[in-house]
Design an enzyme around this catalytic site. Structure first.
Site, short mmCIF file in Angstrom:
data_model
loop_
_atom_site.label_atom_id
_atom_site.label_comp_id
_atom_site.label_asym_id
_atom_site.label_seq_id
_atom_site.Cartn_x
_atom_site.Cartn_y
_atom_site.Cartn_z
N ASP A 1 0.83 -1.21 0.00
CA ASP A 1 0.00 0.00 0.00
C ASP A 1 0.86 1.26 0.00
O ASP A 1 0.56 2.23 -0.68
CB ASP A 1 -0.95 0.03 1.20
CG ASP A 1 -2.08 -0.98 1.08
OD1 ASP A 1 -2.30 -1.50 -0.04
OD2 ASP A 1 -2.74 -1.24 2.09
N TYR A 2 1.95 1.23 0.75
CA TYR A 2 2.88 2.36 0.77
C TYR A 2 3.50 2.56 -0.60
O TYR A 2 3.60 3.68 -1.09
CB TYR A 2 3.95 2.12 1.84
CG TYR A 2 5.02 3.19 1.88
CD1 TYR A 2 4.75 4.44 2.42
CD2 TYR A 2 6.28 2.94 1.39
CE1 TYR A 2 5.72 5.44 2.45
CE2 TYR A 2 7.27 3.92 1.42
CZ TYR A 2 6.97 5.16 1.95
OH TYR A 2 7.94 6.14 1.99
N TYR A 3 3.92 1.48 -1.24
CA TYR A 3 4.51 1.57 -2.57
C TYR A 3 3.53 2.12 -3.59
O TYR A 3 3.89 2.93 -4.45
CB TYR A 3 5.05 0.20 -3.02
CG TYR A 3 6.48 0.00 -2.60
CD1 TYR A 3 7.51 0.15 -3.52
CD2 TYR A 3 6.81 -0.32 -1.29
CE1 TYR A 3 8.83 0.00 -3.14
CE2 TYR A 3 8.12 -0.47 -0.90
CZ TYR A 3 9.13 -0.32 -1.82
OH TYR A 3 10.44 -0.46 -1.44
N LYS B 1 3.28 5.92 -2.90
CA LYS B 1 4.47 6.63 -3.36
C LYS B 1 4.55 6.65 -4.89
O LYS B 1 4.96 7.63 -5.49
CB LYS B 1 5.76 6.03 -2.77
CG LYS B 1 5.89 6.21 -1.27
CD LYS B 1 5.62 7.62 -0.80
CE LYS B 1 6.80 8.51 -0.83
NZ LYS B 1 6.55 9.85 -0.24
#
Length: 135
Positions: A126-128, A131
């Site tokens: 989810d972070y990737y 970003k």
């Protein structure tokens, strides 16, 4: 140069602020902490809520800011709201204010989705994604 550092209290943010101050820049740091982070005449602090509406963010950014560093992070809580939407709103606010320099901390392979199958990245997907689209 007068520089806004969004996320001044984090590991990267605090190192960045120290370096900018040692280079004699004026730094405005943002943090959710109440106490002043740096005891330096060239440092001021701003309580900037990057989850607020873009216009509210823009109104808090001084007209004499010449560059913005976005090094804030959600720490896994509110990834979309902070790491994606907060970054985009601060980019838009900087652009609307005529700030020509906006530097955002990202992550390795954020733009190379073929590497996201790596098991080391699986828990951060989810972070990737956040970003990737902020980049």
């Amino acid at each position: 140069m007068k520089i806004l550092v969004i996320g001044a209290s984090g590991r990267v943010g605090s190192d960045l602020v120290e370096q900018l101050l040692s280079d004699n820049h004026q730094v405005v740091g943002t943090t959710r902490q109440d106490e002043k982070l740096f005891n330096d005449d060239n440092y001021t602090q701003l309580d900037l809520d990057i989850t607020a509406e873009k216009d509210a963010i823009q109104n808090q950014i001084a007209d004499d800011i010449e560059a913005v560093y976005f090094v804030a992070g959600s720490g896994g809580k509110g990834v979309l709201e902070v790491d994606l939407h907060g970054a985009v709103k601060t980019m838009q606010a900087a652009q609307d204010k005529g700030i020509k320099r906006y530097i955002m901390l990202s992550t390795v392979f954020s733009l190379d989705t073929s590497k996201w199958d790596n098991p080391a990245i699986a828990d951060l997907k989810d972070y990737y994604i956040a970003k990737h689209y902020a980049d």
